[in-house]
Design an enzyme around this catalytic site. Structure first.
Site, PDB file in Angstrom:
ATOM      1  N   ASP A 221      60.084  12.509  86.496  1.00 56.69           N
ATOM      2  CA  ASP A 221      59.031  12.275  85.987  1.00 56.69           C
ATOM      3  C   ASP A 221      58.878  12.851  85.133  1.00 56.69           C
ATOM      4  OD1 ASP A 221      56.482  11.584  86.223  1.00 56.69           O
ATOM      5  OD2 ASP A 221      55.938  13.745  87.082  1.00 56.69           O
TER       6      ASP A 221
ATOM      7  N   ASP B 228      54.459  13.043  83.463  1.00 56.16           N
ATOM      8  CA  ASP B 228      53.002  14.279  83.461  1.00 56.16           C
ATOM      9  C   ASP B 228      53.531  14.900  84.670  1.00 56.16           C
ATOM     10  OD1 ASP B 228      50.755  14.884  82.829  1.00 56.16           O
ATOM     11  OD2 ASP B 228      50.259  12.626  82.585  1.00 56.16           O
TER      12      ASP B 228
END
Lengths: 256, 256
Positions: B10, B12
């Protein structure tokens, strides 16, 4: 049967369909006037000012003055004014809503609003939705003029205010208070404006889920006319039935 | 413990927070490269093209090329292409989505679409929402790049794509297929792009409800890092737990 002393009357599907008058509407309203029966046109359309709505009716030879029109924008403005006179309001909406809020002495603001109000806005954009979300997350009371999810137009069913409202509901997790039909709020405001009690009034409309439900929710007798959204066939599927049903307003004229 | 042969990562909350790099991210990705461990950055942000995402990472001294970025826009385009090559698509979205659809050989149209796709669009307006509703009512398959209801910004939480999508869902009564995390669709597409099987891959992320759930939904082992949305305290409230949890990616570097 009861004699009703005042009438609440829906517009689209009851008085006209789009830009076309429903035949019996003109004679029916003229007869109300002859009999001096007070009546109010009650509409979930928040985009127009009452004088614009009255002008549309008059143009179709249906007598109406602006004092006989009660829009969900007026009901929303009254609701806020009753709770918090002079409140700061962040509003998304068209002329009818913005005018009603200002005429009720409310302040239209961008930030630190006491209330966030959403009405249909064909000029909707991301910044307006963002400001609504920020104000609601900041504690503003969240109101929506009406929950109609779609608007019938010549192009087909377009997004209604209930669907625009969902952006803020889904994003913030805060459910709004809806003001318009089928909620009882607009009906109670309308009766207060007319000066009649729920036992003296009849609600006339073509849409079971908005007009008839609104009457039921406010404890008002209802007259369903099959000139609009809900058909006789549709009506069979509902448990709670309107007080009366008719094919045309003509049938009710002998009762006035 | 297992040795993973490839990583899904991932962005953010895991690699950076907004414009600020998460300290261990740079060394962690450099070590992946040293060990020649294939990896893909998997993001629900549909607005940017993969080269723009790679440039942001590189700028933060996190090595990345565009082939290592897999956006929900790319997953959406691939999903349509697999079902219906050359399909006509009505899309609401920003550059990242429109580019991905065109690069997948799909035709962007206004009417008579086979698919309606919604991604975040800061240029949203009533006409775009109206066209989406009309196409969905006309039978187009309804897709949404991701269901995130809010986007963290310096101003606060602004409306995310899940909330814009709700306008069409609420107005038409048709539920979309969501492509992004936590749905397994984006994970399956990402694994196919990497060329590894779910038993060989580890999903790393900071957000239980998107990253970790996406791993679980796709049958992939998950590594939760507490540098973003979900805290240790939050995590206790969930029944199904990630495969591993760490405070910083530094702790995982000895496992590479």
């Amino acid at each position: 049967m009861k004699n009703y002393q005042a009438y609440l009357i829906d517009l689209d599907g009851t008085m006209y369909r789009g830009s076309e008058r429903i035949e019996a509407a003109s004679d029916f309203v003229k007869k109300l006037n002859e009999k001096k029966l007070p009546h109010l046109f009650v509409t979930n359309n928040s985009s127009r000012r009452p004088e614009q709505v009255a002008a549309k009716l008059t143009h179709m030879d249906i007598p109406a003055v602006k004092e006989q029109v009660y829009t969900t924008s007026m009901a929303t403005a009254q609701y806020i004014k009753d709770q918090h006179p002079g409140a700061d309001v962040y509003a998304i909406g068209e002329e009818g809503l913005l005018t009603a809020l200002k005429e009720a002495g409310l302040n239209l603001v961008e930030d630190n609003a006491d209330y966030v109000v959403i009405g249909i806005d064909r000029g909707i954009n991301y910044e307006k939705l963002a400001a609504a979300c920020l104000n609601v997350r900041n504690g503003a009371v969240f109101l929506s003029t009406n929950g109609d999810v779609a608007i019938p137009t010549e192009r087909g069913m377009l997004p209604g205010n209930g669907s625009l409202t969902s952006v803020v509901t889904v994003s913030t997790g805060v459910e709004p208070v809806f003001i318009g039909k089928p909620e009882p709020i607009i009906m109670e405001q309308a009766m207060q404006t007319l000066g009649y009690d729920k036992n003296e009034v009849l609600m006339i409309g073509d849409n079971y889920n908005t007009d008839i439900k609104a009457g039921m929710n406010a404890g008002i007798d209802t007259l369903m006319v099959f000139t609009g959204v809900t058909s006789k066939e549709d009506l069979k599927s509902y448990n709670e039935q309107p007080t009366y049903t008719i094919d045309s307003l003509e049938e009710w004229m002998t009762r006035l």
